[in-house]
Design a protein around this motif. Structure first.
Motif, PDB file in Angstrom:
ATOM      1  N   GLU A 178       5.274  11.765  49.952  1.00 28.49           N
ATOM      2  CA  GLU A 178       4.529  13.017  49.999  1.00 28.49           C
ATOM      3  C   GLU A 178       5.060  14.036  49.001  1.00 28.49           C
ATOM      4  O   GLU A 178       4.320  14.888  48.523  1.00 28.49           O
ATOM      5  N   GLN A 179       6.380  13.923  48.689  1.00 23.45           N
ATOM      6  CA  GLN A 179       6.965  14.930  47.783  1.00 23.45           C
ATOM      7  C   GLN A 179       6.332  14.875  46.405  1.00 23.45           C
ATOM      8  O   GLN A 179       6.331  15.850  45.680  1.00 23.45           O
ATOM      9  N   SER A 180       5.781  13.674  46.062  1.00 25.36           N
ATOM     10  CA  SER A 180       5.189  13.543  44.728  1.00 25.36           C
ATOM     11  C   SER A 180       3.876  14.290  44.599  1.00 25.36           C
ATOM     12  O   SER A 180       3.276  14.292  43.526  1.00 25.36           O
ATOM     13  N   VAL A 181       3.434  14.925  45.679  1.00 30.09           N
ATOM     14  CA  VAL A 181       2.145  15.624  45.612  1.00 30.09           C
ATOM     15  C   VAL A 181       2.184  16.710  44.540  1.00 30.09           C
ATOM     16  O   VAL A 181       1.183  16.975  43.883  1.00 30.09           O
ATOM     17  N   GLY A 182       3.370  17.309  44.334  1.00 26.96           N
ATOM     18  CA  GLY A 182       3.497  18.324  43.285  1.00 26.96           C
ATOM     19  C   GLY A 182       3.215  17.743  41.911  1.00 26.96           C
ATOM     20  O   GLY A 182       2.511  18.343  41.100  1.00 26.96           O
ATOM     21  N   VAL A 183       3.765  16.537  41.674  1.00 28.29           N
ATOM     22  CA  VAL A 183       3.532  15.857  40.393  1.00 28.29           C
ATOM     23  C   VAL A 183       2.049  15.600  40.213  1.00 28.29           C
ATOM     24  O   VAL A 183       1.464  15.877  39.170  1.00 28.29           O
ATOM     25  N   LEU A 184       1.431  15.067  41.272  1.00 23.75           N
ATOM     26  CA  LEU A 184      -0.001  14.738  41.204  1.00 23.75           C
ATOM     27  C   LEU A 184      -0.835  15.969  40.874  1.00 23.75           C
ATOM     28  O   LEU A 184      -1.654  15.951  39.957  1.00 23.75           O
ATOM     29  N   VAL A 185      -0.599  17.046  41.630  1.00 19.11           N
ATOM     30  CA  VAL A 185      -1.386  18.266  41.415  1.00 19.11           C
ATOM     31  C   VAL A 185      -1.162  18.806  40.009  1.00 19.11           C
ATOM     32  O   VAL A 185      -2.117  19.095  39.276  1.00 19.11           O
TER      33      VAL A 185
END
Lengths: 160, 266
Positions: free
Chosen positions: B88-95
């Motif tokens: 879930e932490q990778s959501v920042g990368v995705l956004v």
């Protein structure tokens, strides 16, 4: 519309735009984290680099110290020549070893540097002599099966 | 009989294709004309400032609000999918990557085309219909230098600023949803984002994209307005064509630019 109000609004708009640029550059991007700092180049020859690509991270003790600058095939030695741009803030001793590692099981590949104990430091353009290439899963499995077959063969031989 | 009908059909296809190519060629020729007559806009920069106000400042609200919503949706959707993989932490990368590389420049340009591009076309088209442009020519004022070039440059200058604001706002939206609402770790959100987003390859490339889109939308909008038939129907048709062709141009140019940016120039 009044000229000064117009200028004010356009000024606000342009400043907002530049503020957004700064936010993107420093808060979102890696401009502050030595992204554009000065670097020196190290070279390493690997017999196999796996899926290593340009701009892949170079880490030491898990910390990002540089990036892969270029990957090319060396037609003289028949191996892969990897150039790394390392941050000048991090000098490495002469007997540093480099290996191609994978982050996680399916993650991206990166170069891990393990510092040695030499007094002399690597300079720009130097080559890292101690290298370990990527682990190829197929070969590993092949070796495992081969060993297994050999073991069972040896067991049968012992029973006789 | 059948042969004739088939021939007519093929001719129709050929005619349509030629018309489209002619239209693209005429737009580019008009863009070159605008560039040639641009000196005045920079000597009298207050004309451009006026157009930045109409094209850029007045698009701010729609850009900021859309950016926030797009970022929030990305945060929600990204979290929903990424949690299946325990990252879930990778959501920042995705956004951040989706906004800075693609959605920021593209969606901001689409909004800009429909908000500002259509207005530019309607304004110039109506000026032409009411013979204001001919009046200018009578007074030895070049309408391209006085009317078209400032609007063109106003659009070109506004577009990258709007795209960056869109991206920044979207990342704030993603942050609000992922960190504040769902509770993804704050530090991991930003640090992973900073590790993955490259200044030169992601942010600068995004700005280059938005600049190209700004040129395309402004050129199409001014061309359609300038070439609009001087009737009420003509102006309305030109406005529609501006939105349709700029949207297509943005998406097609985006594909070309992305291909070059990801796969290199050789």
């Amino acid at each position: 519309m009044e000229r000064s109000t117009l200028n004010l609004w356009v000024g606000v708009f342009v400043l907002l735009g530049f503020f957004a640029f700064l936010v993107l550059a420093f808060k979102v991007g890696n401009l502050s984290a030595g992204g554009n700092g000065t670097t020196y180049t190290l070279i390493a020859h690997f017999d196999n680099i796996g899926q290593l690509k340009e701009r892949a991270p170079v880490r030491s003790a898990g910390v990002l110290v540089g990036r892969v600058k270029s990957v090319r095939f060396d037609p003289v030695h028949y191996n892969a020549e990897v150039q790394m741009a390392i941050d000048t803030k991090f000098p490495f001793p002469k007997d540093t070893s480099a290996s191609v590692l994978t982050s996680g099981i399916l993650g991206e590949q990166y170069i891990g540097l393990d510092a040695g104990g030499d007094e002399k430091m690597l300079k720009d353009g130097d080559e890292i002599k101690l290298v370990q290439g990527a682990v190829v899963l197929e070969r590993l499995i092949g070796q495992f099966l081969f060993n297994k077959a050999q073991d069972s063969g040896a067991d049968k031989g012992a029973q006789k | 009989m059948v042969l004739e009908a088939t021939l007519r059909g093929i001719r129709l296809v050929g005619d349509r294709t030629l018309r489209i190519v002619e239209r693209i060629g005429a737009t580019v020729a008009f863009l070159v004309m605008t560039l040639v007559h641009s000196a005045t806009s920079f000597r009298r920069f207050d004309l451009v400032i006026r157009e930045i106000f109409f094209a850029g400042v007045q698009s701010l609200i729609i850009i900021l609000v859309s950016g926030l919503f797009v970022g929030m949706v990305l945060g929600l959707q990204g979290h929903e999918t990424l949690q299946n993989y325990g990252s879930e932490q990778s959501v920042g990368v995705l956004v951040a990557l989706s906004l800075v590389r693609e959605l920021g420049p593209v969606v901001a340009a689409l909004l800009f085309a429909s908000r500002a591009g259509s207005a530019i076309t309607a304004e110039i088209g109506l000026m032409k219909a009411t013979e204001q442009l001919s009046a200018m020519e009578m007074m030895a004022i070049n309408p391209i230098a006085r009317v078209v070039a400032p609007r063109f440059w106003g659009g070109v200058i506004s577009m990258p600023l709007l795209a960056m604001l869109f991206s920044a706002m979207g990342i704030i939206g993603g942050f609000l949803v992922a960190v504040v609402l769902i509770g993804v770790d704050d530090g991991a959100f930003w640090s992973q984002m900073q590790a993955a987003v490259d200044f030169r390859h992601d942010i600068v490339n995004g700005i280059i994209k938005s600049l190209v889109f700004g040129v395309a939308v402004s050129a199409i909008a001014t061309f359609e307005g300038y070439e609009a038939p001087p009737t009420a129907e003509g102006v309305s048709g030109a406005t529609t064509r501006t939105v349709v062709s700029s949207s297509l141009a943005i998406l097609a140019l985006d594909l070309v630019l992305t291909a070059f940016m990801l796969k290199g120039w050789n």
